[in-house]
Scaffold this motif. Structure first.
Motif, mmCIF file in Angstrom:
data_model
loop_
_atom_site.group_PDB
_atom_site.id
_atom_site.type_symbol
_atom_site.label_atom_id
_atom_site.label_comp_id
_atom_site.label_asym_id
_atom_site.label_seq_id
_atom_site.Cartn_x
_atom_site.Cartn_y
_atom_site.Cartn_z
ATOM 1 N N LEU A 21 2.940 20.013 -8.291
ATOM 2 C CA LEU A 21 3.428 19.995 -6.917
ATOM 3 C C LEU A 21 2.341 20.367 -5.913
ATOM 4 O O LEU A 21 2.428 20.003 -4.745
ATOM 5 C CB LEU A 21 4.626 20.936 -6.765
ATOM 6 C CG LEU A 21 5.887 20.538 -7.536
ATOM 7 C CD1 LEU A 21 6.949 21.625 -7.421
ATOM 8 C CD2 LEU A 21 6.419 19.211 -7.057
ATOM 9 N N VAL A 22 1.333 21.073 -6.366
ATOM 10 C CA VAL A 22 0.249 21.510 -5.481
ATOM 11 C C VAL A 22 -0.802 20.396 -5.411
ATOM 12 O O VAL A 22 -1.365 20.000 -6.436
ATOM 13 C CB VAL A 22 -0.397 22.823 -6.008
ATOM 14 C CG1 VAL A 22 -1.562 23.245 -5.132
ATOM 15 C CG2 VAL A 22 0.653 23.916 -6.100
ATOM 16 N N PRO A 23 -1.052 19.857 -4.217
ATOM 17 C CA PRO A 23 -1.987 18.729 -4.100
ATOM 18 C C PRO A 23 -3.379 18.983 -4.679
ATOM 19 O O PRO A 23 -3.985 18.095 -5.244
ATOM 20 C CB PRO A 23 -2.072 18.473 -2.591
ATOM 21 C CG PRO A 23 -0.805 19.036 -2.045
ATOM 22 C CD PRO A 23 -0.451 20.196 -2.937
ATOM 23 N N GLN A 24 -3.896 20.196 -4.557
ATOM 24 C CA GLN A 24 -5.249 20.496 -5.039
ATOM 25 C C GLN A 24 -5.345 20.446 -6.560
ATOM 26 O O GLN A 24 -6.420 20.258 -7.106
ATOM 27 C CB GLN A 24 -5.723 21.869 -4.543
ATOM 28 C CG GLN A 24 -5.967 21.934 -3.069
ATOM 29 C CD GLN A 24 -4.686 22.166 -2.263
ATOM 30 O OE1 GLN A 24 -3.595 22.219 -2.784
ATOM 31 N NE2 GLN A 24 -4.848 22.285 -0.957
ATOM 32 N N THR A 25 -4.253 20.664 -7.261
ATOM 33 C CA THR A 25 -4.289 20.635 -8.731
ATOM 34 C C THR A 25 -3.662 19.367 -9.306
ATOM 35 O O THR A 25 -3.903 19.042 -10.459
ATOM 36 C CB THR A 25 -3.564 21.866 -9.315
ATOM 37 O OG1 THR A 25 -2.221 21.908 -8.808
ATOM 38 C CG2 THR A 25 -4.302 23.140 -8.974
ATOM 39 N N ARG A 26 -2.888 18.655 -8.519
ATOM 40 C CA ARG A 26 -2.210 17.453 -9.007
ATOM 41 C C ARG A 26 -3.200 16.370 -9.446
ATOM 42 O O ARG A 26 -3.101 15.828 -10.545
ATOM 43 C CB ARG A 26 -1.287 16.884 -7.934
ATOM 44 C CG ARG A 26 -0.573 15.622 -8.347
ATOM 45 C CD ARG A 26 0.329 15.050 -7.276
ATOM 46 N NE ARG A 26 0.837 16.107 -6.421
ATOM 47 C CZ ARG A 26 0.954 16.008 -5.101
ATOM 48 N NH1 ARG A 26 0.632 14.906 -4.492
ATOM 49 N NH2 ARG A 26 1.396 17.001 -4.385
ATOM 50 N N LYS A 27 -4.162 16.066 -8.592
ATOM 51 C CA LYS A 27 -5.100 14.988 -8.900
ATOM 52 C C LYS A 27 -5.923 15.265 -10.160
ATOM 53 O O LYS A 27 -6.018 14.397 -11.026
ATOM 54 C CB LYS A 27 -6.002 14.705 -7.698
ATOM 55 C CG LYS A 27 -6.882 13.495 -7.869
ATOM 56 C CD LYS A 27 -7.635 13.198 -6.584
ATOM 57 C CE LYS A 27 -8.583 12.057 -6.718
ATOM 58 N NZ LYS A 27 -9.309 11.801 -5.482
ATOM 59 N N PRO A 28 -6.511 16.456 -10.315
ATOM 60 C CA PRO A 28 -7.263 16.713 -11.557
ATOM 61 C C PRO A 28 -6.385 16.605 -12.816
ATOM 62 O O PRO A 28 -6.840 16.128 -13.852
ATOM 63 C CB PRO A 28 -7.798 18.132 -11.376
ATOM 64 C CG PRO A 28 -7.803 18.368 -9.914
ATOM 65 C CD PRO A 28 -6.683 17.557 -9.356
#
Length: 187
Positions: A21-28
């Motif tokens: 749900l957190v954009p900074q961790t979603r992509k990785p």
């Protein structure tokens, strides 16, 4: 009613969902999951009777440096076409395998990686990842036979305009299977 006890797996699953749900961790996380797929999934050639024939054409493109160009598709040379984006986790996951394939076959086939993103963003992405791939911005709509709404979508088109491989999603393009198809087309 009996109360259910929380297990470590419940906590880990909840943490995983929270991280998604957190954009900074979603992509990785998405890139990592797609990288796993790349390790196990390799595209295959379409059965010959199911291969789509496209009408040979000249793809009107611009390089990331702004030079206008055109690349002939289906006119005597094998072509690898990829529709991708820098923000796309499956695209990011498969690009290392495309780079390796390009390193070995770049002089024998045309590689055409097409994006519609901001050129400066694309150049920064390529520099950061140290990719030396022929990336282009399309100057025309994709022909119907090469038009898919999802990215990445990749095509391997033979010298006569037949789509030998069409693959949506992250794949290992540097696999033995793909190399055998390429070697067969180049004979």
């Amino acid at each position: 009613m009996k109360k259910r006890k929380f297990k470590i797996s419940d906590i880990l699953f909840g943490l995983f969902i929270l991280l998604l749900l957190v954009p900074q961790t979603r992509k990785p996380i998405q890139v990592a999951l797609n990288s796993l797929k790349v390790k196990i999934w390799s595209p295959s050639a379409v059965d010959e009777e199911d291969q789509t024939q496209i009408v040979p054409f000249d793809y009107q493109l611009a390089t990331v440096d702004g030079a206008e160009t055109s690349i002939s598709i289906g006119k005597g040379k094998v072509t690898f076409i990829s529709y991708w984006a820098t923000w796309c986790p499956p695209c990011i996951a498969e690009l290392p395998s495309i780079q390796k394939l390009h390193d070995d076959y770049g002089n024998q086939i045309d590689f055409v990686l097409i994006t519609d993103e901001n050129v400066e963003k694309v150049k920064a992405f390529l520099a950061k990842k140290q990719y030396e791939l022929p990336v282009f911005i399309s100057r025309m709509p994709a022909p119907t036979m090469l038009s898919e709404p999802s990215i990445p979508t990749n095509y391997l088109v033979d010298q006569n305009g037949k789509i030998v491989i069409k693959e949506k999603g992250a794949s290992d393009w540097n696999s033995k299977k793909v190399r055998e198809v390429l070697d067969g087309l180049l004979k």
